[in-house]
Scaffold this motif. Sequence first.
Motif, PDB file in Angstrom:
ATOM      1  N   ILE B 147       0.862  -1.192   0.000  1.00 54.82           N
ATOM      2  CA  ILE B 147       0.000   0.000   0.000  1.00 54.82           C
ATOM      3  C   ILE B 147       0.895   1.237   0.000  1.00 54.82           C
ATOM      4  N   PHE B 148       0.777   2.033  -1.061  1.00 52.46           N
ATOM      5  CA  PHE B 148       1.462   3.318  -1.071  1.00 52.46           C
ATOM      6  C   PHE B 148       0.547   4.344  -0.406  1.00 52.46           C
ATOM      7  N   CYS B 149       1.027   4.925   0.696  1.00 51.90           N
ATOM      8  CA  CYS B 149       0.260   5.984   1.355  1.00 51.90           C
ATOM      9  C   CYS B 149       0.824   7.313   0.890  1.00 51.90           C
ATOM     10  N   ILE B 150       0.047   8.043   0.116  1.00 53.23           N
ATOM     11  CA  ILE B 150       0.488   9.370  -0.301  1.00 53.23           C
ATOM     12  C   ILE B 150       0.139  10.291   0.862  1.00 53.23           C
ATOM     13  N   ASN B 151       1.183  10.611   1.638  1.00 48.98           N
ATOM     14  CA  ASN B 151       0.977  11.288   2.920  1.00 48.98           C
ATOM     15  C   ASN B 151       1.153  12.803   2.788  1.00 48.98           C
ATOM     16  N   LYS B 152       0.730  13.489   3.812  1.00 43.98           N
ATOM     17  CA  LYS B 152       0.828  14.957   3.893  1.00 43.98           C
ATOM     18  C   LYS B 152      -0.012  15.625   2.802  1.00 43.98           C
ATOM     19  N   MET B 153      -1.158  15.006   2.480  1.00 45.96           N
ATOM     20  CA  MET B 153      -2.059  15.597   1.494  1.00 45.96           C
ATOM     21  C   MET B 153      -2.525  16.983   1.954  1.00 45.96           C
ATOM     22  N   ASP B 154      -2.553  17.211   3.263  1.00 47.50           N
ATOM     23  CA  ASP B 154      -2.956  18.524   3.794  1.00 47.50           C
ATOM     24  C   ASP B 154      -2.006  19.619   3.315  1.00 47.50           C
ATOM     25  N   LEU B 155      -0.759  19.253   3.030  1.00 49.06           N
ATOM     26  CA  LEU B 155       0.216  20.270   2.621  1.00 49.06           C
ATOM     27  C   LEU B 155       0.196  20.548   1.116  1.00 49.06           C
ATOM     28  N   VAL B 156      -0.602  19.777   0.369  1.00 44.47           N
ATOM     29  CA  VAL B 156      -0.767  20.077  -1.064  1.00 44.47           C
ATOM     30  C   VAL B 156      -2.245  20.404  -1.347  1.00 44.47           C
ATOM     31  N   ASP B 157      -2.884  21.000  -0.349  1.00 43.32           N
ATOM     32  CA  ASP B 157      -4.293  21.400  -0.466  1.00 43.32           C
ATOM     33  C   ASP B 157      -5.209  20.251  -0.877  1.00 43.32           C
ATOM     34  N   TYR B 158      -4.880  19.057  -0.460  1.00 44.67           N
ATOM     35  CA  TYR B 158      -5.707  17.873  -0.752  1.00 44.67           C
ATOM     36  C   TYR B 158      -5.985  17.756  -2.252  1.00 44.67           C
ATOM     37  N   SER B 159      -4.958  18.042  -3.040  1.00 39.53           N
ATOM     38  CA  SER B 159      -5.153  18.121  -4.496  1.00 39.53           C
ATOM     39  C   SER B 159      -5.260  16.759  -5.173  1.00 39.53           C
ATOM     40  N   GLU B 160      -6.355  16.572  -5.888  1.00 38.24           N
ATOM     41  CA  GLU B 160      -6.569  15.332  -6.631  1.00 38.24           C
ATOM     42  C   GLU B 160      -5.538  15.194  -7.752  1.00 38.24           C
ATOM     43  N   ASP B 161      -5.233  16.307  -8.421  1.00 35.67           N
ATOM     44  CA  ASP B 161      -4.270  16.261  -9.520  1.00 35.67           C
ATOM     45  C   ASP B 161      -2.910  15.784  -9.043  1.00 35.67           C
ATOM     46  N   ARG B 162      -2.511  16.314  -7.877  1.00 36.16           N
ATOM     47  CA  ARG B 162      -1.209  15.928  -7.325  1.00 36.16           C
ATOM     48  C   ARG B 162      -1.200  14.427  -7.014  1.00 36.16           C
ATOM     49  N   PHE B 163      -2.285  13.962  -6.434  1.00 39.70           N
ATOM     50  CA  PHE B 163      -2.396  12.534  -6.107  1.00 39.70           C
ATOM     51  C   PHE B 163      -2.289  11.682  -7.367  1.00 39.70           C
ATOM     52  N   GLU B 164      -3.053  12.043  -8.402  1.00 43.05           N
ATOM     53  CA  GLU B 164      -3.062  11.278  -9.648  1.00 43.05           C
ATOM     54  C   GLU B 164      -1.680  11.258 -10.307  1.00 43.05           C
ATOM     55  N   GLU B 165      -1.000  12.397 -10.220  1.00 47.58           N
ATOM     56  CA  GLU B 165       0.332  12.529 -10.806  1.00 47.58           C
ATOM     57  C   GLU B 165       1.296  11.539 -10.129  1.00 47.58           C
TER      58      GLU B 165
END
Lengths: 302, 422
Positions: B147-165
């Motif tokens: 499981i890859f946990c993409i952490n600290k999403m709060d610091l990238v404004d919970y951005s969906e684009d960033r997650f998808e990238e």
Amino acid sequence: MMDKIQINHLRELEAESIFVIREVAAQFEKPVMLFSGGKDSIVMFHLAMKAFYPARIPFPMLHVDTGHNFQETLDYRDKLMAETGTKLIVASVQESIDKGRVVEEKGVNASRNKLQTTTLLDAIEEHKFDAAMGGGRRDEEKARAKERFFSHRDEFGQWDPKNQRPELWNLFNGRKHMGEHFRVFPISNWTEMDVWQYIYMEKIELPSLYFTHRRKVFQRDGVWLALAPFMQLKPDEKVVEMEVRCRTIGDITCTGLTLSNANSLEDIIHEVATTRTTERGGRADDKRSESAMEDRKKEGYF
Amino acid sequence: MGKESGYLDMELLRFTTAGSVDDGKSTLIGRLLYDSKAIFEDQMEAIERASERAGNEDVNLALLTDGLKAEREQGITIDVAYRYFATPKRKFIIADTPGHIQYTRNMVTGASTANLALILVDARHGVLEQTLRHAYIASLLQIPHVIFCINKMDLVDYSEDRFEEIVKDLEGVASKLSVKDIRYVPISALKGDNVVARSKNMDWYDGPTLMYLLENIHIGSDINTQDFRFPVQYVIRPQSKDFPDYRGYGGRIASGSVNVGDEVTVLPSGFSSKVKTIDLYKDSFETAIAPQSVAITLEDDIDISRGDMIVREGNVPHTSQDIDVMICWFNERKLVPRGKYVIRHTTTEARCLVKDVNFKMDINTLERNYDDKEINMNDVARISIRTTKPLFYDSYSRNRTTGSLIMIDEATNETVAAGMIV
């Protein structure tokens, strides 16, 4: 005859522990199992019975006796050994004191807990034991969280936590030089809850101390202790009678009692499930400092 | 007994985490322990006291996982620490390991017994060299689930684009590896988003939370259920009045299952027999499965000792003295070319000669180096060995128990390498 057994977490832990115990019997020439009469050592003993049945356990039990025991523990111990035909060796802290190997602590908080280390190491040397199995669990205390199943000790019985042998898969390396020994912890991966559930599942008999009983007690540093002839009371400490039980059993001078009405395993499991302090929270020996356990273990404590 | 009896049906999941000082791994573990109420009051108080002394503003949940004095003082995790928590569905064992390259050996150790790996990726930094390294170790050790946990999403404004990238980059990484099951979850360990409770800040994410995955990922078929392998660990012969002729073979079923009446072959002798009983203490079973520890008796009186292997007739492991192994080197004393080492494999011990170093793996780039033959601590390499006696083995990718071995230095008795048979 059972049809098929389900491998739940307790069965998996059991299988792992039995594997470790058999591995000790196979890899070492003169192993011993430490037996304190506490629930963890009782479970470990039960696992050893299972590992070798219908043969007897092929190694003796060693009780490091502080002389400050609950009588119930000794009665239970003697009965269990007699019924299973297991050899018991008692190493006495009192003897170590009499021989001048250790000096008794003074003052009201005096405990023989620390003195056990010398008695244990002396017994290991005297009987030439090359592996001593203990009921330590990694969830008990933070220094234990990094303990190996097979824990190497140098010729002084010391543990070097920063230079431990890596332990991979279930491949245990028990090779050693002359004079060195191993401490082995077959129930490393069990938690307090696992131990209680297993006792319940396997219907293992326990000393009565674990169930509620009325006893003369007094409070020290927020911990309830049992009154015993060799306990010194401070002037402001009052003896009262309470309904108590032991969550863990050690030397009477430092075993904290829980105020409890639990008188069955179901009650105890429920109590453990809802309780909010660790069982060692009642152990005065751990409260001495932040790294009390690690310091004792380095010297050769269990 | 109501609720309590429910606890008896839990499954056991072992998972490993790797991470560096700043990627929030300790915070995540602290969060899992805290939210599942595995932290007790006295532990919490001890941590509060310690945080105060260290001058930390908030309670430092990382202190929960850093056990040893030296580590608490330096603020780093230098060994594998084991943590426990349970939910009504599963009991979890966490092997918590440090993430820097100099601790590769600790990561390998933690990974060896894991069903699942949690790999943290800082959402601000994306895929780094260490992400690749952690993923490679999970693949090398054949951890079935990652499981890859993409952490600290709060610091990238919970951005969906960033997650998808980041997921796209990770899919590129995954294509080079052999991991069966890979998941991606956007989280904030600090704030608790998608760890136990579903995040209110990421409406766009409709996948499961981390805890849901930990509780529900299917682990029943992680172990090899096909090939019955039973390394004999200890011969049980009571020679007592009640059991004068009992001869049981104690051991833990490495893989597959066995039934009373099965035709079996014993290695190395090659003799055949039938399973008479499968016992454990006063119980006898018709069937037993991995990873149970049992005692097996056979119909025929065959000479069998520790290190032998009982298998099903017609499904036998490889037998050879010349074996290729992927190793991770653990020791400060480097591998000696043509050197001799002790090896431990299942319940057997043998000696081996290192015939050749085939290649060294750059675990940051996943490139093979065929020229550099010097194997130092934390290096991963493929070597060829010859053993003093034949081993009965399967490839590690097929069987993690019969495919693994350790190498021991004869002079120091230290475990110097972990080996995965190719």
